[in-house]
Design a protein around this motif. Sequence first.
Motif, PDB file in Angstrom:
ATOM      1  N   ALA A 177       0.848  -1.190   0.000  1.00  0.00           N
ATOM      2  CA  ALA A 177       0.000   0.000   0.000  1.00  0.00           C
ATOM      3  C   ALA A 177       0.888   1.245   0.000  1.00  0.00           C
ATOM      4  O   ALA A 177       2.041   1.217   0.449  1.00  0.00           O
ATOM      5  CB  ALA A 177      -0.924   0.006   1.214  1.00  0.00           C
ATOM      6  N   THR A 178       0.335   2.352  -0.507  1.00  0.00           N
ATOM      7  CA  THR A 178       1.087   3.598  -0.571  1.00  0.00           C
ATOM      8  C   THR A 178       0.318   4.724   0.107  1.00  0.00           C
ATOM      9  O   THR A 178      -0.906   4.655   0.273  1.00  0.00           O
ATOM     10  CB  THR A 178       1.380   4.013  -2.027  1.00  0.00           C
ATOM     11  OG1 THR A 178       0.136   4.219  -2.703  1.00  0.00           O
ATOM     12  CG2 THR A 178       2.215   2.952  -2.743  1.00  0.00           C
ATOM     13  N   TYR A 179       1.062   5.767   0.472  1.00  0.00           N
ATOM     14  CA  TYR A 179       0.492   6.994   1.015  1.00  0.00           C
ATOM     15  C   TYR A 179       1.297   8.135   0.417  1.00  0.00           C
ATOM     16  O   TYR A 179       2.535   8.083   0.377  1.00  0.00           O
ATOM     17  CB  TYR A 179       0.604   7.008   2.547  1.00  0.00           C
ATOM     18  CG  TYR A 179       0.256   8.340   3.178  1.00  0.00           C
ATOM     19  CD1 TYR A 179      -1.057   8.800   3.214  1.00  0.00           C
ATOM     20  CD2 TYR A 179       1.254   9.142   3.740  1.00  0.00           C
ATOM     21  CE1 TYR A 179      -1.379  10.016   3.809  1.00  0.00           C
ATOM     22  CE2 TYR A 179       0.944  10.353   4.332  1.00  0.00           C
ATOM     23  CZ  TYR A 179      -0.371  10.794   4.355  1.00  0.00           C
ATOM     24  OH  TYR A 179      -0.688  12.004   4.936  1.00  0.00           O
ATOM     25  N   SER A 180       0.626   9.172  -0.082  1.00  0.00           N
ATOM     26  CA  SER A 180       1.308  10.328  -0.677  1.00  0.00           C
ATOM     27  C   SER A 180       0.868  11.607   0.001  1.00  0.00           C
ATOM     28  O   SER A 180      -0.282  11.736   0.438  1.00  0.00           O
ATOM     29  CB  SER A 180       0.989  10.410  -2.175  1.00  0.00           C
ATOM     30  OG  SER A 180       1.502   9.294  -2.857  1.00  0.00           O
ATOM     31  N   TYR A 181       1.806  12.555   0.062  1.00  0.00           N
ATOM     32  CA  TYR A 181       1.504  13.864   0.627  1.00  0.00           C
ATOM     33  C   TYR A 181       2.321  14.905  -0.137  1.00  0.00           C
ATOM     34  O   TYR A 181       3.510  14.703  -0.420  1.00  0.00           O
ATOM     35  CB  TYR A 181       1.847  13.921   2.122  1.00  0.00           C
ATOM     36  CG  TYR A 181       1.513  15.261   2.724  1.00  0.00           C
ATOM     37  CD1 TYR A 181       0.204  15.565   3.090  1.00  0.00           C
ATOM     38  CD2 TYR A 181       2.488  16.241   2.873  1.00  0.00           C
ATOM     39  CE1 TYR A 181      -0.123  16.808   3.617  1.00  0.00           C
ATOM     40  CE2 TYR A 181       2.174  17.486   3.401  1.00  0.00           C
ATOM     41  CZ  TYR A 181       0.866  17.764   3.756  1.00  0.00           C
ATOM     42  OH  TYR A 181       0.530  18.993   4.259  1.00  0.00           O
ATOM     43  N   THR A 182       1.690  16.051  -0.481  1.00  0.00           N
ATOM     44  CA  THR A 182       2.365  17.152  -1.160  1.00  0.00           C
ATOM     45  C   THR A 182       2.709  18.220  -0.117  1.00  0.00           C
ATOM     46  O   THR A 182       1.824  18.739   0.576  1.00  0.00           O
ATOM     47  CB  THR A 182       1.466  17.759  -2.258  1.00  0.00           C
ATOM     48  OG1 THR A 182       1.135  16.726  -3.185  1.00  0.00           O
ATOM     49  CG2 THR A 182       2.182  18.888  -2.987  1.00  0.00           C
ATOM     50  N   PHE A 183       3.988  18.545  -0.010  1.00  0.00           N
ATOM     51  CA  PHE A 183       4.471  19.515   0.961  1.00  0.00           C
ATOM     52  C   PHE A 183       4.392  20.923   0.357  1.00  0.00           C
ATOM     53  O   PHE A 183       5.012  21.198  -0.674  1.00  0.00           O
ATOM     54  CB  PHE A 183       5.904  19.182   1.384  1.00  0.00           C
ATOM     55  CG  PHE A 183       5.989  17.927   2.216  1.00  0.00           C
ATOM     56  CD1 PHE A 183       5.852  17.986   3.597  1.00  0.00           C
ATOM     57  CD2 PHE A 183       6.185  16.691   1.615  1.00  0.00           C
ATOM     58  CE1 PHE A 183       5.912  16.845   4.361  1.00  0.00           C
ATOM     59  CE2 PHE A 183       6.248  15.540   2.378  1.00  0.00           C
ATOM     60  CZ  PHE A 183       6.106  15.607   3.753  1.00  0.00           C
ATOM     61  N   THR A 184       3.642  21.824   0.983  1.00  0.00           N
ATOM     62  CA  THR A 184       3.416  23.168   0.456  1.00  0.00           C
ATOM     63  C   THR A 184       4.163  24.243   1.218  1.00  0.00           C
ATOM     64  O   THR A 184       4.209  25.387   0.774  1.00  0.00           O
ATOM     65  CB  THR A 184       1.904  23.504   0.476  1.00  0.00           C
ATOM     66  OG1 THR A 184       1.429  23.390   1.811  1.00  0.00           O
ATOM     67  CG2 THR A 184       1.131  22.564  -0.443  1.00  0.00           C
ATOM     68  N   LYS A 185       4.755  23.915   2.357  1.00  0.00           N
ATOM     69  CA  LYS A 185       5.488  24.891   3.164  1.00  0.00           C
ATOM     70  C   LYS A 185       6.854  24.333   3.530  1.00  0.00           C
ATOM     71  O   LYS A 185       6.984  23.141   3.825  1.00  0.00           O
ATOM     72  CB  LYS A 185       4.717  25.200   4.454  1.00  0.00           C
ATOM     73  CG  LYS A 185       3.382  25.854   4.238  1.00  0.00           C
ATOM     74  CD  LYS A 185       2.703  26.097   5.577  1.00  0.00           C
ATOM     75  CE  LYS A 185       1.332  26.696   5.364  1.00  0.00           C
ATOM     76  NZ  LYS A 185       0.602  26.862   6.622  1.00  0.00           N
ATOM     77  N   PRO A 186       7.877  25.200   3.560  1.00  0.00           N
ATOM     78  CA  PRO A 186       9.193  24.723   3.995  1.00  0.00           C
ATOM     79  C   PRO A 186       9.177  24.386   5.484  1.00  0.00           C
ATOM     80  O   PRO A 186       8.363  24.899   6.248  1.00  0.00           O
ATOM     81  CB  PRO A 186      10.119  25.905   3.702  1.00  0.00           C
ATOM     82  CG  PRO A 186       9.241  27.094   3.540  1.00  0.00           C
ATOM     83  CD  PRO A 186       7.869  26.603   3.192  1.00  0.00           C
ATOM     84  N   GLY A 187      10.064  23.506   5.877  1.00  0.00           N
ATOM     85  CA  GLY A 187      10.188  23.126   7.283  1.00  0.00           C
ATOM     86  C   GLY A 187      10.708  21.710   7.416  1.00  0.00           C
ATOM     87  O   GLY A 187      10.990  21.024   6.433  1.00  0.00           O
TER      88      GLY A 187
END
Length: 183
Positions: free
Chosen positions: A153-163
């Motif tokens: 299974a997979t999980y994806s997330y798009t990072f929109t802020k630095p940190g």
Amino acid sequence: MYLNFRTPGRRSRLAAGPAVATAVALGLLSACGQSSHPPSTGTGAITPGAGQHQTAGMPGAAGPGKTAGSAPGTSPEPMPSMSMPMSPPSTGAAAAPVSGDAVAIKNFAFAPATLKVKVGSTVTWTNQDTDAHTVTSTGSGGPLRSAALNTHATYSYTFTKPGTYSYLCTIHPFMTATVEVTR
């Protein structure tokens, strides 16, 4: 027949049959039902009796093809029905951050342990273990919140802020990692 046991200031009598009296006098009875027979191998060795067995991983048990105590420093083999994390020896140094957009979950670890990405990148985690894992931000309010991921299974997330985004597996909290997001 009576056996007299004397302690300072006290006298007590215990009725016993001749066989018990003889066994006690000869020191043949011992606590916990241990045999009074001489050890079969080694100094003080005790072996399982009929209908008894030792399982690998139990104190004093030996793994397949091994004899108890024959190889100092070796550990017993894990039980076949249990998943055990097998990790390579640690060098003590933290792993250098790796650039990319994928994290593998295998051998009860996130690989790479530190991932560097640019703002706007989508990172995908893939579970390659047979046990389920999660990808969950540490602390409160973090953005990473996957369901339990079964094998493949997979999980994806798009990072929109630095940190720096630290996360763990809530099922196996010793599994931790970080995503470093830069502009």
